[in-house]
Design an enzyme around this catalytic site. Structure first.
Site, PDB file in Angstrom:
ATOM      1  N   GLU A 117     -36.838   6.235 -24.647  1.00 48.04           N
ATOM      2  CA  GLU A 117     -37.356   7.584 -24.849  1.00 48.04           C
ATOM      3  C   GLU A 117     -37.675   8.247 -23.515  1.00 48.04           C
ATOM      4  O   GLU A 117     -38.110   7.593 -22.569  1.00 48.04           O
ATOM      5  CB  GLU A 117     -38.607   7.541 -25.728  1.00 48.04           C
ATOM      6  CG  GLU A 117     -38.258   7.086 -27.144  1.00 48.04           C
ATOM      7  CD  GLU A 117     -39.350   7.374 -28.160  1.00 48.04           C
ATOM      8  OE1 GLU A 117     -39.007   7.879 -29.232  1.00 48.04           O
ATOM      9  OE2 GLU A 117     -40.535   7.115 -27.883  1.00 48.04           O
ATOM     10  N   CYS A 161     -40.871  12.711 -17.994  1.00 44.48           N
ATOM     11  CA  CYS A 161     -41.466  11.379 -18.016  1.00 44.48           C
ATOM     12  C   CYS A 161     -40.344  10.417 -18.391  1.00 44.48           C
ATOM     13  O   CYS A 161     -39.810  10.485 -19.500  1.00 44.48           O
ATOM     14  CB  CYS A 161     -42.605  11.336 -19.029  1.00 44.48           C
ATOM     15  SG  CYS A 161     -43.353   9.701 -19.182  1.00 44.48           S
ATOM     16  N   CYS A 207     -41.089  -3.424 -22.861  1.00 48.40           N
ATOM     17  CA  CYS A 207     -41.891  -3.814 -21.701  1.00 48.40           C
ATOM     18  C   CYS A 207     -42.430  -5.220 -21.939  1.00 48.40           C
ATOM     19  O   CYS A 207     -42.804  -5.567 -23.049  1.00 48.40           O
ATOM     20  CB  CYS A 207     -43.051  -2.846 -21.486  1.00 48.40           C
ATOM     21  SG  CYS A 207     -44.033  -3.247 -20.013  1.00 48.40           S
ATOM     22  N   CYS A 228     -49.628  -4.761 -22.786  1.00 53.53           N
ATOM     23  CA  CYS A 228     -50.940  -4.096 -22.879  1.00 53.53           C
ATOM     24  C   CYS A 228     -51.215  -3.805 -24.358  1.00 53.53           C
ATOM     25  O   CYS A 228     -50.355  -3.282 -25.072  1.00 53.53           O
ATOM     26  CB  CYS A 228     -50.943  -2.807 -22.068  1.00 53.53           C
ATOM     27  SG  CYS A 228     -50.502  -3.092 -20.342  1.00 53.53           S
ATOM     28  N   CYS A 275     -50.619  -0.254 -26.159  1.00 55.40           N
ATOM     29  CA  CYS A 275     -49.408   0.504 -25.798  1.00 55.40           C
ATOM     30  C   CYS A 275     -48.261   0.177 -26.749  1.00 55.40           C
ATOM     31  O   CYS A 275     -47.924  -0.994 -26.954  1.00 55.40           O
ATOM     32  CB  CYS A 275     -49.017   0.155 -24.362  1.00 55.40           C
ATOM     33  SG  CYS A 275     -47.427   0.832 -23.876  1.00 55.40           S
ATOM     34  N   CYS A 312     -48.939   9.364 -23.666  1.00 58.60           N
ATOM     35  CA  CYS A 312     -48.987   8.115 -22.897  1.00 58.60           C
ATOM     36  C   CYS A 312     -49.123   6.937 -23.836  1.00 58.60           C
ATOM     37  O   CYS A 312     -49.985   6.931 -24.718  1.00 58.60           O
ATOM     38  CB  CYS A 312     -50.200   8.107 -21.977  1.00 58.60           C
ATOM     39  SG  CYS A 312     -50.155   9.360 -20.726  1.00 58.60           S
TER      40      CYS A 312
HETATM   41  N1  SAH Z   1     -46.032   0.683 -17.282  1.00 58.89           N
HETATM   42  C1  SAH Z   1     -46.711   1.646 -16.522  1.00 58.89           C
HETATM   43  C2  SAH Z   1     -46.392   3.074 -16.884  1.00 58.89           C
HETATM   44  C3  SAH Z   1     -46.285   3.478 -18.337  1.00 58.89           C
HETATM   45  S1  SAH Z   1     -47.650   3.888 -19.278  1.00 58.89           S
HETATM   46  C4  SAH Z   1     -48.206   1.441 -16.589  1.00 58.89           C
HETATM   47  O1  SAH Z   1     -48.660   0.714 -17.451  1.00 58.89           O
HETATM   48  O2  SAH Z   1     -48.902   1.987 -15.734  1.00 58.89           O
HETATM   49  C5  SAH Z   1     -48.515   5.253 -18.540  1.00 58.89           C
HETATM   50  C6  SAH Z   1     -50.042   5.153 -18.754  1.00 58.89           C
HETATM   51  O3  SAH Z   1     -50.402   5.250 -20.145  1.00 58.89           O
HETATM   52  C7  SAH Z   1     -50.618   3.832 -18.267  1.00 58.89           C
HETATM   53  O4  SAH Z   1     -51.795   4.066 -17.534  1.00 58.89           O
HETATM   54  C8  SAH Z   1     -50.939   3.133 -19.568  1.00 58.89           C
HETATM   55  O5  SAH Z   1     -51.917   2.142 -19.422  1.00 58.89           O
HETATM   56  C9  SAH Z   1     -51.386   4.269 -20.426  1.00 58.89           C
HETATM   57  N2  SAH Z   1     -51.362   3.973 -21.863  1.00 58.89           N
HETATM   58  C10 SAH Z   1     -50.694   2.999 -22.507  1.00 58.89           C
HETATM   59  N3  SAH Z   1     -50.944   3.065 -23.836  1.00 58.89           N
HETATM   60  C11 SAH Z   1     -51.789   4.111 -24.031  1.00 58.89           C
HETATM   61  C12 SAH Z   1     -52.383   4.697 -25.177  1.00 58.89           C
HETATM   62  N4  SAH Z   1     -52.143   4.239 -26.395  1.00 58.89           N
HETATM   63  N5  SAH Z   1     -53.179   5.768 -24.992  1.00 58.89           N
HETATM   64  C13 SAH Z   1     -53.403   6.276 -23.767  1.00 58.89           C
HETATM   65  N6  SAH Z   1     -52.866   5.768 -22.643  1.00 58.89           N
HETATM   66  C14 SAH Z   1     -52.059   4.701 -22.776  1.00 58.89           C
HETATM   67 FE1  SF4 Z   2     -45.877  -1.866 -20.275  1.00 60.67          FE
HETATM   68 FE2  SF4 Z   2     -47.207  -0.183 -21.820  1.00 60.67          FE
HETATM   69 FE3  SF4 Z   2     -48.542  -1.909 -20.301  1.00 60.67          FE
HETATM   70 FE4  SF4 Z   2     -47.263   0.123 -19.143  1.00 60.67          FE
HETATM   71  S1  SF4 Z   2     -48.993   0.287 -20.561  1.00 60.67           S
HETATM   72  S2  SF4 Z   2     -47.220  -2.020 -18.520  1.00 60.67           S
HETATM   73  S3  SF4 Z   2     -45.480   0.315 -20.518  1.00 60.67           S
HETATM   74  S4  SF4 Z   2     -47.174  -2.434 -21.995  1.00 60.67           S
END
Ligand code: SAH
Ligand code: SF4
Length: 349
Positions: free
Chosen positions: A95, A108, A115, A119, A122, A342
């Protein structure tokens, strides 16, 4: 010699020049070709009338132009955000999100399908790792966004790219940096001088390498917690790259480059949004030239937490500013209704 499948959107300008010269053609053809790719946003060899047929047939035999077919395109109800579900040649899907702000637009882009970092909040992490993207597949997403702007006769040009889509960019370092070098080329899309921001979960060796290589791109580090125990609960990758090593790498980045760093903090109601948390992050990053981006949690299927209330976000900001002199922003909530916010990106099967 490049393989027949060389993706033109995966070559830097010097590489394109070398390729064209290796066939005995003049550098002028390479320069024109580059313009067709990045000013014309060409999607095929046939869209290059000023390239002589003999050069084009050589190109067609040895290269292709990676275009990523759109499976689904959705627009947010406020009209500011468009999300593209794009197909890759092997059937994987990713996406890309195009966000319009006053006078500018930001793409973006994803760096991986899925991934590996897991996390908990996410959606990309919840789907697991599929594969790295090639540089051309990353560049093509930005080109796709630029084409979408052009097609809608937008006066806004693509001004920023954020590597904040699906995937962990520093887990796919070489392809991502090649893509960055292509995107920031001044005679192409021209996204130089701080127009690209890379967000990382905290891959320590990658942050140090970025500092040593000194590309002019912004670095954002996803912190979310100010102690190792709480962070490892939200961000499993913290077990591999502990918080103290991460902070050392961040200090190294700022000191080596003389640059500011961004920290991202997803605000989860009752979990990491109290005054104590704000003080803890203030103490942790005080002294660094830092800015904090607060992101109220966006909903995902696999995590039950709720976003912080705006009161809590404001209180958090006040503590950072008054107690520690740290500037912060609360990220504009864009595209939540189409799951383009995000952490909401995932590729449905
Ligand atoms: N992998 C990278 C970039 C992608 S995510 C990273 O983790 O930094 C971009 C941002 O969105 C990151 O700071 C991530 O922690 C945050 N993020 C992930 N899931 C989210 C959610 N459900 N709500 C708000 N922010 C989120
Ligand atoms: Fe991967 Fe999502 Fe964690 Fe970013 S926030 S490192 S995309 S699992």
């Amino acid at each position: 010699m490049p393989s027949p499948s060389t993706d033109l959107y995966g070559l830097t300008r010097p590489e394109l020049l070398a390729l064209v010269e290796s066939w005995g053609f003049s550098p002028g053809h390479a320069a024109r070709l580059w313009k067709y790719l990045y000013l014309g946003l060409a999607a095929s060899h046939d869209e290059m009338p000023e390239i002589p047929a003999r050069v084009r047939s050589r190109l067609a035999a040895a290269t292709h132009i990676g275009t990523l077919p759109v499976s689904v395109e959705t627009g947010s109800s406020d009209g500011f955000t468009r999300k593209f579900l794009l197909g890759l040649p092997d059937g994987e899907r990713i996406e890309t999100v195009l966000m319009r702000f006053t006078g500018r637009a930001t793409a973006c882009v994803s760096s991986q399908a899925g991934c590996a970092m897991g996390c908990v909040f996410c959606a990309t992490g919840q789907m697991g790792y599929r594969r790295h993207l090639a540089a051309g597949e990353i560049v093509s997403q930005a080109v796709h966004a630029a084409r979408a702007l052009r097609a809608s006769r937008e006066p806004r040009r693509l001004r920023n790219v954020v590597l904040m889509g699906m995937g962990e960019p520093l887990h796919n370092y070489d392809a991502v940096m090649r893509a960055v070098d292509i995107l920031r080329d001044p005679s192409g899309l021209g996204l130089g001088a701080g127009r690209i921001t890379l967000s990382t979960v905290g891959v320590v060796p990658g942050i140090r390498r970025m500092a040593d290589e000194a590309r002019p791109i912004h670095l954002a580090v996803s912190l979310h917690a100010a102690n190792q125990h709480e962070r490892a609960e939200l961000v499993p990758a913290a077990r591999k790259w502990p918080l103290d090593e991460l902070m050392d790498a961040c200090r190294y980045f700022c000191a080596t480059l003389g640059r500011r760093i961004f920290f991202e903090w997803t605000l989860i109601d009752g979990k990491n949004d109290t005054a104590d948390h704000a003080h803890a992050v203030g103490r942790l990053i005080q002294g660094l030239p830092a800015q904090v981006n607060l992101i109220p949690l966006n909903p995902t299927a696999g995590y039950s937490g709720s976003p912080s209330h705006s009161e809590a976000a404001r209180g958090f900001q006040r503590i950072l500013a008054d107690g520690y002199g740290l500037p912060s922003t609360v990220r504009q909530r864009r595209g939540i209704d189409i799951a383009a916010g995000c952490g909401q990106l995932a590729a449905p099967a």
